[in-house]
Structures are given as C-alpha cells and as structure tokens.
Design a protein around this motif. Sequence first.
Motif, short mmCIF file in Angstrom:
data_model
loop_
_atom_site.label_atom_id
_atom_site.label_comp_id
_atom_site.label_asym_id
_atom_site.label_seq_id
_atom_site.Cartn_x
_atom_site.Cartn_y
_atom_site.Cartn_z
N THR A 261 46.28 88.39 13.72
CA THR A 261 46.56 86.96 13.71
C THR A 261 47.19 86.32 14.73
N VAL A 262 47.54 87.08 15.93
CA VAL A 262 48.41 86.52 16.92
C VAL A 262 47.22 85.55 17.75
N SER A 263 48.21 84.59 18.06
CA SER A 263 47.30 83.20 18.85
C SER A 263 47.49 83.69 20.10
N VAL A 264 46.30 83.47 20.93
CA VAL A 264 46.31 83.52 22.29
C VAL A 264 45.64 82.11 23.18
N PHE A 265 46.49 81.46 23.95
CA PHE A 265 46.40 80.50 24.50
C PHE A 265 46.20 80.81 26.16
N ALA A 266 45.06 80.40 26.72
CA ALA A 266 44.93 80.58 27.87
C ALA A 266 44.84 79.22 28.80
N PHE A 267 45.55 79.10 30.06
CA PHE A 267 45.35 77.83 30.67
C PHE A 267 44.98 78.20 32.25
N SER A 268 44.30 77.14 32.84
CA SER A 268 44.10 77.04 34.33
C SER A 268 43.84 75.72 34.53
N ASP A 269 44.46 75.17 35.72
CA ASP A 269 44.23 74.02 36.43
C ASP A 269 43.60 74.14 37.88
N LYS A 270 42.90 75.09 37.81
CA LYS A 270 42.10 75.30 39.21
C LYS A 270 40.48 75.94 38.64
N PRO A 271 39.80 74.82 38.13
CA PRO A 271 38.36 74.87 37.82
C PRO A 271 37.56 75.65 38.84
N HIS A 272 37.85 75.53 40.12
CA HIS A 272 36.89 75.89 41.27
C HIS A 272 37.06 77.50 41.17
N ALA A 273 38.18 77.87 40.79
CA ALA A 273 38.39 79.35 40.63
C ALA A 273 37.83 80.07 39.67
N MET A 274 37.54 79.37 38.36
CA MET A 274 36.82 79.77 37.29
C MET A 274 35.12 80.06 37.35
N VAL A 275 34.69 79.42 38.49
CA VAL A 275 33.16 79.74 38.83
C VAL A 275 32.92 80.49 39.77
N SER A 276 33.93 81.22 40.28
CA SER A 276 33.64 82.25 41.37
C SER A 276 33.14 83.72 40.62
N GLY A 277 32.03 84.09 41.21
CA GLY A 277 31.45 85.57 40.57
C GLY A 277 30.55 85.04 39.27
N PHE A 278 30.05 86.17 38.66
CA PHE A 278 29.25 85.85 37.43
C PHE A 278 29.73 85.51 36.09
N ALA A 279 29.37 84.45 35.72
CA ALA A 279 30.10 84.14 34.23
C ALA A 279 31.45 84.51 34.12
N LYS A 280 32.18 83.96 34.96
CA LYS A 280 33.67 84.31 35.02
C LYS A 280 34.48 83.92 33.85
N ALA A 281 34.08 82.56 33.40
CA ALA A 281 34.93 81.94 32.27
C ALA A 281 34.28 82.59 30.80
N GLU A 282 33.25 83.23 30.87
CA GLU A 282 32.65 83.82 29.60
C GLU A 282 33.32 85.26 29.58
N ARG A 283 33.50 85.81 30.56
CA ARG A 283 33.99 87.20 30.52
C ARG A 283 35.52 87.27 30.26
N THR A 284 36.23 86.33 30.80
CA THR A 284 37.68 86.17 30.59
C THR A 284 37.86 85.84 29.18
N MET A 285 37.00 85.06 28.43
CA MET A 285 37.18 84.86 27.07
C MET A 285 36.79 85.92 26.48
N LYS A 286 36.04 86.63 26.74
CA LYS A 286 35.75 87.81 25.91
C LYS A 286 36.96 88.91 26.13
N SER A 287 37.43 89.14 27.36
CA SER A 287 38.51 89.92 27.62
C SER A 287 39.68 89.56 26.80
N LEU A 288 39.86 88.50 26.55
CA LEU A 288 41.28 87.77 25.88
C LEU A 288 40.93 87.51 24.51
#
Length: 962
Positions: free
Chosen positions: A142-169
């Motif tokens: 039941t622990v809530s996990v909130f992740a934040f980023s204000d660097k969108p250009h760093a979230m598109v480097s690599g293959f599907a980085k946003a999706e893999r980050t969400m699955k890891s968290l």
Amino acid sequence: VLQFHHQILSDLLEDPQGGLLILSSGLSLSSLLCTLVSLHHHQHQGSLLLLTPSPSLKSRILHHLRLPSTEITADLPSNHRHSLYSSRQILFITPRILIVDLLTNRVPSSAVSALLLLSAHSLSETSTETFIVRLLKSLNRTVSVFAFSDKPHAMVSGFAKAERTMKSLFIKRLHLWPRFQVNVSEELEREPPVVVDVRVPMTKYMVGIQRAIVEVMDACLKEMRKTNKVDVEDLTVENGLFKSFDEIVRRQLDPIWHTLGKKTKQLVSDLKTLRKLLDYLVRYDAVSYLKYLDTLRVSESFRAVWIFAESSYKIFDLAKRRVYRLARSDGFKLKGQSKSMTGKRRKSRGGDEEEEGGGGLSTSTDCGLVLEEYLEEAPKWKVLREILEEIEEERQKQASSGEEILVEGGADNNGIVLVACKDERSCMQLEDCINNSPQKVMREEWEKYLLSKVQLRGLQTPQKKKSKNPKGFGILDGAVLVTSAQNADASSICKQEHDALVAAASEIRNAGKKDIDTGDDPEPNVIKGGCKKAKRKGRNKKAPANARVSGKNDNSSNMGAVEDKREIYGAEDNEGQTDETSPILRKHIEEADATRFGESKRFPPVHFYALESDQPILDVLKPSAIIVYHPDMTFVREIEVYKAENPSKNLKVYFLFYEDSTEGQKFEASIRRENGAFESLIRQKSLMMIPVDQDGHCLGLHSTLDPHASSSQNSITRKAGGRKEVEKEMQVIVDMREFMSSLPNVLHQKGMRIIPVTLEVGDYILSPLICVERKSIQDLFMSFTSGRLFHQVEMMVRYYRMPVLLIEFSQDKSFSFQSASDIGDDVTPNSIISKLSLLALHFPRLRIIWSRSLHATAEIFTSLKANQDEPDEVKAIRVGVPSEEGIVEDDVRAENYNTAAVEFLRRLPGVTDSNYRAIMDECKSLAELAFVPIERLAELMGGQKAAKTLRDFLDAKYPTLL
C-alpha cells in the motif's frame, strides 16, 4: 497555489499507488512538492520519505515547506533511525542509508506511507532507488510511490525510458504537463508582465569570431560523419550548442570506442571545446576570452584537430584584435611584404593594409614595437547601464507626480532590480561595471593578463648565471628592437609580440612598485594634443542606431506583449581610433568618459543573481524589474510563475539578446527541444502497456519473465508428481560502501539474499573460501595509481584461499581496455596490461575475472557459489580487524599470522610459491627449519637441488673482517 498546480495534485492523488509526473522546467516543482507533502501528511498517518534531492532543490523545498522535517544521516545510531521511521514525520534520506536499513530490517514498513523520488530522469532499472521501491513494495503493497522530473528531454533518451522507469517503480499512471498545456498557458498568459526585448548588435570582431567557430564546428562534424559510426541526424550545429550533445555522441560511440582512431576520439573532445568557445564569447569580456584562448593554444595545440581547420586562425586573430594591436613606436603599422605571404590582408580605417597572419615588416630600419590597447567592451554593458538609468528615471517621475501605487502597504513595490546572469563571475564583473566605470574594469583585467604573462615567462625561464648584458635587458628596460625585413618571418613577429607584451607588463609592475615606494598617487599620464584630439574624435563618433527592440510577441519567452520600441546605440566602431603613445604601452584612458561616468545618474538598488546557484530568489527579493542578462528558459518560466502568483504586482522584464548570435539560437532551440520531447512522450503514453494484477497493483518490470510459471506447466509427473525441490537461498555478504553501485540490486533480482556489513577485507564474500574485490574501470586505474590495489590483494591473499579480483565493465561501453594494436610487447610502467601482469606474477593465487556488465557479474557469482558453503557473517566481519584479547585459536585475525616470518621464508634460496606452504606445515618456526635434515627438505621442496641450495645457504659460515 496556482490553478494548474491544483489540477496536477488532484490527478496525482487520484491513484493511491502514486504516479510519475513530468513537468516543464521552471514551473515551480518545489512549491508543487511542498503542497503535495502537506496534503499527504495530513491525510495519511505514516512517515513520508523524500530521497535526498540536489542541494538547490532541497533548499527550495525547505523554503516553501511549512511543516517540520528531519534529515537522516549516517551519523545517527541505528536505534535512533528506527524511532524516526516510526515517528510519522517528513524525512529526508539518502538512498544508500535507506537501502541498508531496509535490508537489515530497521525500517518498519507499515509505518511508511509514501516515498518521493525527485529526479526520475536519472533512474534506471539497476539504480538503488528502484531497489528500494522493490523492497518496500514486497513488504508493504500500500506504499505510495511518487516520482517527479522537470527534464523531459532526459526522459526520451533511450528506448521507451519512461515506460521502463514506471515498471521499475511499480507505477501505472503517467502525468505530462508541458508549458503548452491549455490550463498552464491560459493561467500564465492571463496577466503577463511587461516585456522589453532588447536586441544588442555584436561588434564586428565578435561576429567574425562566432562565424569562424561555427565554420570550424561544421568542419569537425563533417569529419565525424565520414566515420559512419554516428547517426547523421544528430550531427548538427544546433545540437552541438547543448551539453547533451556530448552524451548523445558518446552513447553511440562507447560500445565501439576501442575501435575508433585517435582522430575520431579527439573530434568528440573538440566539439565540446568549440561549444565552450561559443558560450564564453557572449558571456565573458574580451580579455578573459583571450586568456582562455591562450590556455587552449598551450594545452591543445599538439593533439587538437580543430586548431588545424581553415577558419581557426581567425578565432585567435580576431580575439587578439579585441584587446590590443601591434604598431611601431614611430607611428607606422606592421605591413606584409608581399601577397605571397601566409595570412590575409584587411583594409584598416586609414587605408593601410594590415596583415592578419604572419608577415614581414614594411621597413628595414630598427625601431621599437609598441602595443596599441583596444580593450573592446562588451556591448551589453552599455545597454545595461542605460536600462538601469531608464528604470531610475521612470521611478523618479512616478514619485514626483504622485502616481506611485502602493500595494499591500508598499511592501510589494520595493524598487529592487534583479539582474540574472549565468554564473557568479559574470555577476561580480557586472557589479564592478555598475559601481566603477567599464573602462576601469577592462583595464584591471588587462593588467592581470599582462602580469600573468610575466609570471609565466618567469616560470618557463630557468635561472642561469648572470651576464653583463642579460637577454631580457632591452625588453624590461622599455624598448623592443625589431629585426630587419629580410630576417622577419611569422615566428619572429610572434616573438616580438610576446616581448612587447612582457615589456608592457614589466612597465605596469614597475609603476606599481614605484607607487608603493612613494606612497602617493601616480601622476596623470601626459597625453599629446594631436593624439588626444584624434582619439576624442574617434570616440565621440557613434555608429548608427542599429540596435533594435522587437515589437512583436516573443514566442520563445511566452511572456506577453512588448511594451514599446526604442533605439539603443550599438557598439562603437573603434578600429581606427588613435591612442596616445608611451615608450611601450599606449594608455587607454578617456577623460571625457571619466567625467561622464562621474556625472551619471543614480542607479536603482540592483541585485545580481547567478542562474547556476538555482535559489528561490524571486520569492525572497520580490523585485519590481528584472533584467535577464543571459537568457535561460528555466528562469523565464520562473518569472512567469512569479507573476501569476502575484497578479497585482507591476513587473517589467528586459531581455538582452545579442542580435544574430548563437545565444538567441540556443534559447529558441531549448524550447523547441523541450516541446519535441513532450510530443514524443505523449505518443509513448498512447502506446504504453503497464501490466497489473487482479488487485490493480503494478507487477513491475520482470513480471512477465517469471520462470516459475512456465516450469510448473511443463513439470514431469514421474518425478514425485511434478514436485519441485526446495531451492536453497543463496547469501552474499556485501560491504556497506558497495551500495554506491548497482550490483547489489542486480544480485537481489537474481534471488540472492544481501547481507550488508562493514568489511575490512574484500567487497563481496561468496563463501568461507571466496573473497571478491570488485573494481570498475575507473576505480581500477585509480587504485593502481595510488597503490591501494596492491594492499587490498595482499590482505585477500592472506586471509582467503580463493581471492578474486573482479574487473567489471559497463554494459554500454566496449569490453576492452584498449585496442589490440596499442598493446606492446614490453612491460611499461604506464600500461594497464603491464600492471595487471605484474600483479598476477606477484600474487599467483589471485584469480582475475572479467565481467562484461552487472548482469554478467551476477551470473558469475551464481557459478562461483555452486557447491560452496554459505558465508559466515560474524566471521567475515572479524577478518582483518585487530584483536584486543590477543591471539585466539581458530580465529582469522592478523595476530595469528607471523607475516614477517612468512615473507622471510619465501625469500630464502630454493623456496618457491609451490613449496613454501609444505615447509610451513612441517616447521613451526624458522629456528626449527635450520635443523631439518637435507633428505626431509628434499621431500618437502620437491627436489634435491632446491634442498641443497637452501641447506648450503643455512650452513654457510659468517664472513669475518680479519
């Protein structure tokens, strides 16, 4: 709180599992975090953990946060940390401390209500933060996990980085809030500040330098395209303006780095240097820029590729012309002998031809060289002073006419003017320009430059026996002789130029000593009437009003309508000005300018702010006017948010751009790059698939690769009805310091139990016999240099039967130290292969294992632990630790090993690495060894020859001196 912040918070709190928020930079992430923390703290009864952000973001959060918070550090004892976890407070903590406390069961998981990760763009599947989330979710779903980023250009480097980050968290909701989102743009543009966009023309020398740098950068990019190793779409000059360009190129080249030639590797470094040159051109003054170029000429002249480009000579020549020129003391300028000489000619104002490259001299008579100071001021300096004077005039008019509007008792309109610069050095220099005259600032920089030349010359010239006529006598005496035209070439011109600089510096230094000796102010310089008159004429003649203020909305800044159009005089054309002459140095002091500066109008209160410090300066100072000296997209957004939070405040913003410069191009490109990143993320979100279980919980990254699901379906019924054997849980003892790396996370993913302790010997204990010292490539080089690795291996060899040195490479880099052609046949002190060979020869029992990546290391550890006993935690902690009780039987501490006697034994003739242990088992001491018969020694040492050699050495008579 702004309305779109309310909308973001309501979206985030909809899902109790948490979410990933990607926000445009500058939209006040810190205040958003504080509001979320306050809401979550009041709604839930549990501790809120914030994994320690960067120092600047942390200071912003503490500035906005109205609730008490505590920082957990390694200095706190474990029982105190346990009580803090259970106290239901807001806690700042580092990932390394939290992961160790989780593995040692010091964190009551039921007392933690939420975890906040404040730099989601820097996370990966193997980072410590994802390890923490996986452990917390396994203990408390039941622990809530909130992740934040204000660097969108760093979230598109690599293959599907946003999706893999969400699955890891273990997050299933993605929230995107760009600047062009409807709610954001409507609120920020409802009451925009008054914007004045000032376009300042660059001087012709600055334009020439910028053009030359762009040409050289383009030439380097063309050379890199020839390698066919990099994606051509990324190799553009516009991309080269950003720091991320280096990361893009290195990410593509790292796997094949060892196969690249020296030229390609140098081109990557050269592009970084050229980007700095473009940035420093519009940021620093002419003298500082020339000084930086001088350091580049010395440090990169032999290996750099860009220096040999066709346009590179223009960079050095024009930078020099912004500061000084060479002329003869009789008034003649240096000319080239013929058009066949290298270098290009340029028409000067007087009609003379002036040689830019090397060349001869116009006359053969010997005459002294003098320096004509030019000291070109930055065009923005004058514009900044005019803007400050204009602000003060408007303020005085309002005060005299009684039109000043006091908001909230006058506290809002404090009259402070904020000047935003890139770095601290620019702030200090601009403050000096405001308090003193710009001419004085340039003169101080020029004198520092000259004195550094003298100091460098003193370091380079060794002290020799003094002669009657020392070599530097003529220079230091104030005269530089010019050689005849027949012997003059490019090198002699450079030497004469250097001598003139040294002589000028010596004159300044001698003048300073004279001032110290006399204690009085120096006499004013005597200026010849003709020179003074000519100089004033050139100085007062202003260029046409070519500076402009754009009258349309600036799409890049998104900050409302521009107030008005007005003219600002550009930089003056000083090329033809005539300076007064002195024996060596032509002084550059303008009396008219000095009096004009003294009678200048009073400036408003000015505060200078360095953008790199990243502090909440707008909320603290609440300025009424802002001058953006160096445009920055993040700071522009902060101004917009500040105005939206204070709609009743009269705010006026001045943007200072160099016209047709890479400064404006970089600002606009940064906005285009961020918008492109958000468009890519929006497309990814529409195609994203996040696996969840029947309760709606995210299953994580490796849920679909679970081996147990497939094995249960294909089990053979003959083997006890498909019953699986109970697998024994593997244990690995890990040193506390190793949690800075990602290997413990990967080992835990493989199903191993991680036991964190403080080890004196080794990094990983796999069994009672196997100890592993892990080295990354960078750490390996540093350990060899400092000698630390030798001591570490020596300790492992002493206490463990199977010492292992693990050399671990990065997964995205080449699995090689160097190319095969670089490995020589001989042992050299600087070669890493030679050092490893010597280490293996010195410690024959040492095993060296090479690992391609973290996952390969985990597989190697699994293989090594096969058929081995599990390590003993208590025993591993005691290894190498000095004992207080003395020698203890069956212990592994240092007192049980007479290491000096063992080393002495190994150095005796006939004793080798293969037989010294047999001798130690037979003899309890060196004294007992002396009485062992030669037949028994032959059995122990494996041969009669070795035994006779040792016996002859032990029985040899002591030589006497009689």
